[in-house]
Design a protein around this motif. Structure first.
Motif, PDB file in Angstrom:
ATOM      1  N   SER A 148       0.809  -1.222   0.000  1.00  0.00           N
ATOM      2  CA  SER A 148       0.000   0.000   0.000  1.00  0.00           C
ATOM      3  C   SER A 148       0.840   1.268   0.000  1.00  0.00           C
ATOM      4  O   SER A 148       0.335   2.342  -0.340  1.00  0.00           O
ATOM      5  CB  SER A 148      -0.960   0.001   1.194  1.00  0.00           C
ATOM      6  N   SER A 149       2.124   1.163   0.347  1.00  0.00           N
ATOM      7  CA  SER A 149       2.990   2.336   0.282  1.00  0.00           C
ATOM      8  C   SER A 149       3.763   2.403  -1.037  1.00  0.00           C
ATOM      9  O   SER A 149       4.405   3.407  -1.321  1.00  0.00           O
ATOM     10  CB  SER A 149       3.973   2.348   1.459  1.00  0.00           C
ATOM     11  N   VAL A 150       3.683   1.347  -1.835  1.00  0.00           N
ATOM     12  CA  VAL A 150       4.449   1.284  -3.082  1.00  0.00           C
ATOM     13  C   VAL A 150       3.578   1.528  -4.315  1.00  0.00           C
ATOM     14  O   VAL A 150       3.850   2.418  -5.118  1.00  0.00           O
ATOM     15  CB  VAL A 150       5.176  -0.080  -3.216  1.00  0.00           C
ATOM     16  N   LEU A 151       2.530   0.721  -4.486  1.00  0.00           N
ATOM     17  CA  LEU A 151       1.754   0.767  -5.737  1.00  0.00           C
ATOM     18  C   LEU A 151       1.176   2.138  -6.069  1.00  0.00           C
ATOM     19  O   LEU A 151       1.220   2.550  -7.235  1.00  0.00           O
ATOM     20  CB  LEU A 151       0.668  -0.310  -5.716  1.00  0.00           C
ATOM     21  N   PRO A 152       0.669   2.907  -5.105  1.00  0.00           N
ATOM     22  CA  PRO A 152       0.147   4.240  -5.460  1.00  0.00           C
ATOM     23  C   PRO A 152       1.203   5.166  -6.057  1.00  0.00           C
ATOM     24  O   PRO A 152       0.878   6.041  -6.855  1.00  0.00           O
ATOM     25  CB  PRO A 152      -0.372   4.794  -4.131  1.00  0.00           C
ATOM     26  N   GLU A 153       2.459   4.968  -5.692  1.00  0.00           N
ATOM     27  CA  GLU A 153       3.537   5.830  -6.179  1.00  0.00           C
ATOM     28  C   GLU A 153       3.757   5.714  -7.689  1.00  0.00           C
ATOM     29  O   GLU A 153       4.341   6.602  -8.303  1.00  0.00           O
ATOM     30  CB  GLU A 153       4.848   5.513  -5.454  1.00  0.00           C
ATOM     31  N   PHE A 154       3.311   4.608  -8.292  1.00  0.00           N
ATOM     32  CA  PHE A 154       3.550   4.386  -9.716  1.00  0.00           C
ATOM     33  C   PHE A 154       2.349   4.727 -10.601  1.00  0.00           C
ATOM     34  O   PHE A 154       2.430   4.625 -11.821  1.00  0.00           O
ATOM     35  CB  PHE A 154       3.976   2.936  -9.961  1.00  0.00           C
ATOM     36  N   ALA A 155       1.252   5.135 -10.009  1.00  0.00           N
ATOM     37  CA  ALA A 155       0.029   5.372 -10.772  1.00  0.00           C
ATOM     38  C   ALA A 155       0.202   6.402 -11.884  1.00  0.00           C
ATOM     39  O   ALA A 155      -0.195   6.163 -13.023  1.00  0.00           O
ATOM     40  CB  ALA A 155      -1.106   5.784  -9.842  1.00  0.00           C
ATOM     41  N   SER A 156       0.798   7.542 -11.586  1.00  0.00           N
ATOM     42  CA  SER A 156       0.903   8.578 -12.624  1.00  0.00           C
ATOM     43  C   SER A 156       1.839   8.152 -13.753  1.00  0.00           C
ATOM     44  O   SER A 156       1.579   8.451 -14.918  1.00  0.00           O
ATOM     45  CB  SER A 156       1.320   9.920 -12.033  1.00  0.00           C
ATOM     46  N   ALA A 157       2.895   7.420 -13.436  1.00  0.00           N
ATOM     47  CA  ALA A 157       3.820   6.965 -14.488  1.00  0.00           C
ATOM     48  C   ALA A 157       3.173   5.882 -15.342  1.00  0.00           C
ATOM     49  O   ALA A 157       3.164   5.962 -16.574  1.00  0.00           O
ATOM     50  CB  ALA A 157       5.114   6.446 -13.864  1.00  0.00           C
ATOM     51  N   VAL A 158       2.597   4.870 -14.704  1.00  0.00           N
ATOM     52  CA  VAL A 158       2.021   3.735 -15.434  1.00  0.00           C
ATOM     53  C   VAL A 158       0.785   4.161 -16.224  1.00  0.00           C
ATOM     54  O   VAL A 158       0.509   3.628 -17.296  1.00  0.00           O
ATOM     55  CB  VAL A 158       1.715   2.578 -14.459  1.00  0.00           C
ATOM     56  N   SER A 159       0.057   5.142 -15.722  1.00  0.00           N
ATOM     57  CA  SER A 159      -1.156   5.605 -16.404  1.00  0.00           C
ATOM     58  C   SER A 159      -0.878   6.246 -17.760  1.00  0.00           C
ATOM     59  O   SER A 159      -1.806   6.477 -18.534  1.00  0.00           O
ATOM     60  CB  SER A 159      -1.926   6.587 -15.518  1.00  0.00           C
ATOM     61  N   THR A 160       0.373   6.529 -18.074  1.00  0.00           N
ATOM     62  CA  THR A 160       0.692   7.085 -19.394  1.00  0.00           C
ATOM     63  C   THR A 160       0.514   6.042 -20.495  1.00  0.00           C
ATOM     64  O   THR A 160       0.402   6.402 -21.656  1.00  0.00           O
ATOM     65  CB  THR A 160       2.127   7.647 -19.444  1.00  0.00           C
ATOM     66  N   VAL A 161       0.496   4.761 -20.122  1.00  0.00           N
ATOM     67  CA  VAL A 161       0.234   3.680 -21.077  1.00  0.00           C
ATOM     68  C   VAL A 161      -1.263   3.405 -21.040  1.00  0.00           C
ATOM     69  O   VAL A 161      -1.830   3.143 -19.975  1.00  0.00           O
ATOM     70  CB  VAL A 161       1.029   2.400 -20.715  1.00  0.00           C
ATOM     71  N   LYS A 162      -1.904   3.474 -22.189  1.00  0.00           N
ATOM     72  CA  LYS A 162      -3.356   3.328 -22.283  1.00  0.00           C
ATOM     73  C   LYS A 162      -3.809   1.955 -21.796  1.00  0.00           C
ATOM     74  O   LYS A 162      -3.232   0.927 -22.146  1.00  0.00           O
ATOM     75  CB  LYS A 162      -3.805   3.535 -23.730  1.00  0.00           C
TER      76      LYS A 162
END
Length: 169
Positions: A132-146
């Motif tokens: 829960s402290s890791v996965l939210p940190e990658f949301a904005s980066a990963v969301s760039t891939v449709k």
């Protein structure tokens, strides 16, 4: 005066050597098969400087990231996407993540679902870092891939499942 001029470069070199000696070594990783995909470049430039209070470290492989010393969190973009699965899936800030390993393992792996290229995140629970402290940190980066597919619940896929009845009035 000449002795001071000669001493200055020696002092600067010694200081630089001490600074470099204090740096964490480069994390050696294997790039994923499709790490050269344009989507991985988009993700790579948006990776956070810190994850779960662990500082980002330099890696030697394309489309990867590592945080902590020793590395407590590792990211690799360009792994083969997975298809339909019965493995647990969670949506964190708009990104579907499939838990690829036993949740009780010391090191666990999550992989994005419905995005190509796919990204995996490896979390070392021994380091005290939580999902829960890791996965939210990658949301904005990963969301760039449709996202082209979403995780479904059993109600969405099981023809025998029936949703809860709504009380009638």
């Amino acid at each position: 005066m000449k002795s001071r001029r000669r001493a200055l470069p020696a002092v600067l070199l010694t200081g630089a050597a001490l600074l470099l000696a204090g740096c964490a070594p480069i994390v050696s990783l294997d790039p994923a098969a499709n790490s050269n995909a344009p989507g991985c470049a988009e993700i790579s430039v948006r990776l956070p400087d810190a994850v779960a209070d662990k500082a980002k470290r330099e890696t030697d492989a394309q489309a990867t990231g590592a945080w902590g010393d020793p590395a407590a969190v590792i990211l690799r973009c360009g792994v083969p996407p997975i298809g339909a699965t019965t493995k647990p899936c969670v949506n964190v800030n708009g990104v579907d993540w499939v838990l690829m390993t036993d949740p009780a393992a010391k090191t666990i792996v999550y992989q994005t679902f419905g995005r190509t290229p796919a990204t995996e995140v490896i979390i070392d629970h021994v380091s005290g870092v939580s999902d829960s402290s890791v996965l939210p940190e990658f949301a904005s980066a990963v969301s760039t891939v449709k996202q082209t597919q979403k995780c479904l619940s059993t109600l969405d896929t099981d023809p025998t499942a029936t949703p809860s009845a709504t009380p009638s009035r």
